[in-house]
Design a protein around this motif. Structure first.
Motif, PDB file in Angstrom:
ATOM      1  N   VAL A  97       0.880  -1.170   0.000  1.00  0.00           N
ATOM      2  CA  VAL A  97       0.000   0.000   0.000  1.00  0.00           C
ATOM      3  C   VAL A  97       0.915   1.216   0.000  1.00  0.00           C
ATOM      4  CG1 VAL A  97      -1.727   1.317   1.295  1.00  0.00           C
ATOM      5  CG2 VAL A  97      -1.867  -1.181   1.230  1.00  0.00           C
ATOM      6  N   PRO A  99       2.768   4.520   0.766  1.00  0.00           N
ATOM      7  CA  PRO A  99       2.915   5.188   2.063  1.00  0.00           C
ATOM      8  C   PRO A  99       1.929   6.335   2.292  1.00  0.00           C
ATOM      9  CG  PRO A  99       5.069   4.744   1.133  1.00  0.00           C
ATOM     10  CD  PRO A  99       4.059   4.379   0.073  1.00  0.00           C
ATOM     11  N   GLN A 102      -1.285   4.814   3.651  1.00  0.00           N
ATOM     12  CA  GLN A 102      -1.260   3.920   4.806  1.00  0.00           C
ATOM     13  C   GLN A 102      -1.962   4.566   6.004  1.00  0.00           C
ATOM     14  OE1 GLN A 102       2.824   2.643   5.266  1.00  0.00           O
ATOM     15  NE2 GLN A 102       2.764   1.519   3.348  1.00  0.00           N
ATOM     16  N   GLY A 107      -4.690  -1.593   3.763  1.00  0.00           N
ATOM     17  CA  GLY A 107      -3.998  -2.877   3.821  1.00  0.00           C
ATOM     18  C   GLY A 107      -4.976  -4.004   4.107  1.00  0.00           C
TER      19      GLY A 107
END
Length: 174
Positions: A97, A99, A102, A107
């Motif tokens: 995924v 950054p 995130q 995820g």
């Protein structure tokens, strides 16, 4: 805003470049996806081409997550076993995924989409993956239903003097 997951998207130049950027950015942010920072796209490219070759030969499938702008924001590869006694499960590789996305649950969404995709494949009863120890990934995967089924101590050398466990995890689909 949720990601849109697509199994086997057309590998256009935009998708190819998006995957290269995703893999590079995840690696450089410390993600455990086969490389250690710093890396650039040209270091990643040969590995991505190996995945594309496996896809073209029917040995792997790409699951890509696209953000609201249509950019590749997440990806994973489902890879079939060729051993006749292990064709009832698939490997999940290169789970990523971006950054910047995130911390939003993407995820979990990616893993759920991978499980849904695997359930559509003939005869597939489970997903296996490996993850690098020392990052808490096994706790994350465990919270998504995966069970740790094996561990090889110090199998991954991130740097001299920095060896990590290779952790095997399994998600039954039935």
């Amino acid at each position: 805003m949720a990601l849109t997951f697509v199994l086997d998207p057309a590998v256009t130049p935009e998708v190819r470049d998006g995957l290269l950027d995703l893999w590079t950015d995840v690696s450089n942010a410390g993600g455990a996806v086969g490389f250690v920072a710093p890396v650039d796209r040209e270091v990643i490219r040969p590995e991505l081409l190996k995945h594309f070759t496996a896809m073209s030969e029917g040995r792997a499938r790409l699951l890509a997550g696209f953000d609201e702008e249509g950019q590749v924001a997440a990806a994973a590869f489902l890879t079939f076993n060729t051993h006749r006694l292990m064709t009832h499960w698939v490997w999940l590789y290169t789970v990523m995924v971006h950054p910047k996305h995130q911390g939003r649950g993407y995820g979990r969404d990616l893993l759920a989409a991978a499980a849904d995709a695997a359930r559509t494949l003939d005869g597939i009863e489970a997903i296996r993956l490996t993850c690098r120890g020392g990052l808490g990934l096994e706790r994350f995967y465990g919270s998504c239903g995966y069970k740790e089924v094996g561990r090889i101590p110090d199998a991954i050398r991130v740097a001299p003097g920095d060896d990590r466990d290779d952790i095997f995890m399994l998600l039954p689909l039935t």
